[in-house]
Design an enzyme around this catalytic site. Structure first.
Site, short mmCIF file in Angstrom:
data_model
loop_
_atom_site.label_atom_id
_atom_site.label_comp_id
_atom_site.label_asym_id
_atom_site.label_seq_id
_atom_site.Cartn_x
_atom_site.Cartn_y
_atom_site.Cartn_z
CG HIS A 183 0.20 9.06 -1.47
ND1 HIS A 183 0.22 7.92 -2.24
CD2 HIS A 183 -0.49 8.75 -0.34
CE1 HIS A 183 -0.41 6.95 -1.60
NE2 HIS A 183 -0.86 7.42 -0.45
CG HIS A 221 6.10 10.17 -0.52
ND1 HIS A 221 5.23 11.24 -0.51
CD2 HIS A 221 5.38 9.11 -0.99
CE1 HIS A 221 4.03 10.82 -0.93
NE2 HIS A 221 4.10 9.54 -1.23
#
Ligand code: Q9C
Ligand code: ZN
Length: 490
Positions: free
Chosen positions: A176, A137
């Site tokens: 994710h 991320h």
């Protein structure tokens, strides 16, 4: 060809943790690494791996992806008190800093690069790095989602520079979206990024429009970003396998990567509080096995998420066991992807049709349909039927009047070894085909993975025949489903 599996782990990466109350971040705990490593020891997998030491990533390496300003911010957290740490953390989404975070983040980068070096130098064939903090991320100027430095993105840039690689595949099976990786390589056709992720029509974190299937890459990088958004929770083994058969694997075999980096998050596994998905640890063995057939087996798995300690550690073990070439466990449950998964798969295939020959034939016609027919048959038909059926024994019979080349037969042999707990018999009905016998024997023993440079293309007729067969048989063999065109019951 190199053999052996590297395992990279250092308990120093357990030396940071959340110091205050934050329900957003309290699942990212040091026990994630400790319990994974304990379970690897329990199954006697640690002693079977080649231990490679960690090191710190250098500032220069970190700056392959991050800005010097951001690096300075992270560096400055080393000497902060709790209040100051909390204030810096608030500048980012779902992030916490601890005085040891900077040191661990450098070790996570260095561990990942050590793994790449071990594989690229031929010291080992493949390997796994157990690291904290995760990376996918984090962005040029920002920490995000427990991630500080983008370990896998840095590794890809590093491998391009240091080894002159022209094609790297990143497979992000974390639940994710690794938006940080997508941003780095969006315009870069030398890095193919694949991610599936819980999406729920943009209602799930990180809530980004650009996580959807139509983010295919930009400029020269168009076609080299593959997003499979899951719009429902509860996706399981058959949904994940269907995405591999009908999206990732055909494209990956066409891409012909020289190295595979896996953003290996296990929050996509059963029991995980973030993912809410259903894939069992065995599923990760099969995903790993498929990827091992590419890039000459050069695969580096790097831990990302995974917050259910038992599920996480069992899935890590399954991955490492498979890298070590143990027989694969049977996959459990009915093999039928759900409607929502099929819809997502159909959408990605549609969005990428202009960029990949393996997907083009789905349209009415295309003169390019002739290429990749072998993969069309194997990935689009044989494997889905085989995984739907779940055999206890696989017998491959090779007759005299075959149209398939030696490489094709060997690849098929490799791929089918994921079934029937690797109980596989190959019967060759022809004499004096020493090359074929040698190649199949190598495939069976795992000495080498076949090299699939060029394939004899089949006719467009054949492609259409496979599509027709698939439509006709998908009622019974549900893993064949990759579009909603034909009516689907149940
Ligand atoms: N309630 C990784 O798996 N969670 N990061 C936001 C919203 C952030 C996940 C929760 C999850 C970050 C590496
Ligand atoms: Zn995750």
């Amino acid at each position: 060809m190199a053999s052996g599996t590297a395992l990279i782990y250092d308990d120093e990466m357990t030396s940071y943790k959340l110091l205050w109350d934050d329900p957003e971040c309290d699942i990212e705990v040091p026990e994630r690494l400790l319990s994974s490593y304990e379970q690897l020891k329990h199954y006697h997998l640690v002693e079977r791996c080649i231990h490679v030491p960690v090191r710190e990533g250098t500032e220069e390496e970190i700056m392959l992806v991050h800005s010097s300003e951001y690096l300075e911010v992270v560096k400055s957290t080393q000497t902060m008190n709790e209040e100051e740490l909390q204030r810096v953390s608030e500048n980012y989404d779902a992030v916490y800093f601890h005085p040891n975070t900077y040191r661990c983040a450098k070790l996570a980068v260095g561990a990942t690069l050590q793994l790449v070096d071990s594989v690229m130098s031929g010291k080992v064939r493949n390997g796994m790095a157990l690291v904290r903090p995760p990376g996918h991320h984090s962005q040029r100027n920002a920490a995000n989602g427990f991630c500080v430095f983008n370990n896998v993105a840095i590794a890809a840039q590093y491998a391009k520079r240091r080894y002159g690689l022209q094609r790297i595949l990143i497979v992000d099976w974390d639940v994710h979206h690794g938006q940080g990786i997508q941003y780095v390589f969006e315009e870069d056709p030398s890095v193919l990024y694949y991610s599936w992720h819980r999406y729920e029509h943009q209602q799930f974190w990180p809530l980004l429009r650009e996580s959807d299937y139509d983010a295919v890459g930009q400029g020269k990088g168009k076609g080299f970003n593959l997003n499979v958004p899951w719009n429902k929770v509860g996706m399981g083994n058959s949904d994940y396998l269907a995405a591999f058969f009908h999206v990732l694997l055909p494209v990956a075999f066409e891409f012909v990567p020289e190295l595979i980096l896996v953003s290996s998050g296990y929050d996509s596994g059963i029991g995980d509080p973030e993912g809410q998905m259903n894939a069992t640890p065995e599923c990760f063995a099969h995903l790993t096995h498929f990827l091992m057939q590419l890039a000459n087996g050069r695969l580096c798995a790097v831990l990302e998420g995974g917050y259910h300690l038992k599920s996480l550690s069992e899935s890590v073990c399954m991955t490492v066991k498979t890298l070590l070439r143990d027989p694969l466990p049977q996959i459990s449950g009915e093999m039928a992807p759900c409607l929502s998964a099929i819809e997502s798969i159909q959408n990605v295939r549609g969005a990428h049709k202009p960029y990949w020959k393996c997907l083009m034939y789905e349209g009415n016609c295309s003169s390019d349909a002739e290429r990749n027919n072998f993969f069309c048959a194997v990935l689009g038909f044989i494997l889905p039927v085989a995984y739907s059926y779940q055999p206890d024994l696989v017998i491959i019979v090779i007759g005299p009047n075959r149209s398939l080349g030696v490489n094709g037969i060997s690849l098929l042999t490799c791929l089918l070894q994921g079934l029937a707990e690797s109980q596989i018999l190959v019967v060759i009905q022809v004499r004096s085909e020493i090359k074929l016998v040698q190649s199949v024997a190598k495939a069976l023993s795992g000495v080498s993975t076949p090299d699939f440079g060029a394939y004899a293309p089949a006719s467009q007729e054949n492609v259409l025949e496979i599509k027709r067969l698939r439509d006709q048989l998908q009622q019974e063999w549900k893993m064949l489903r990759c579009s909603g065109n034909t009516h689907i019951e149940n």
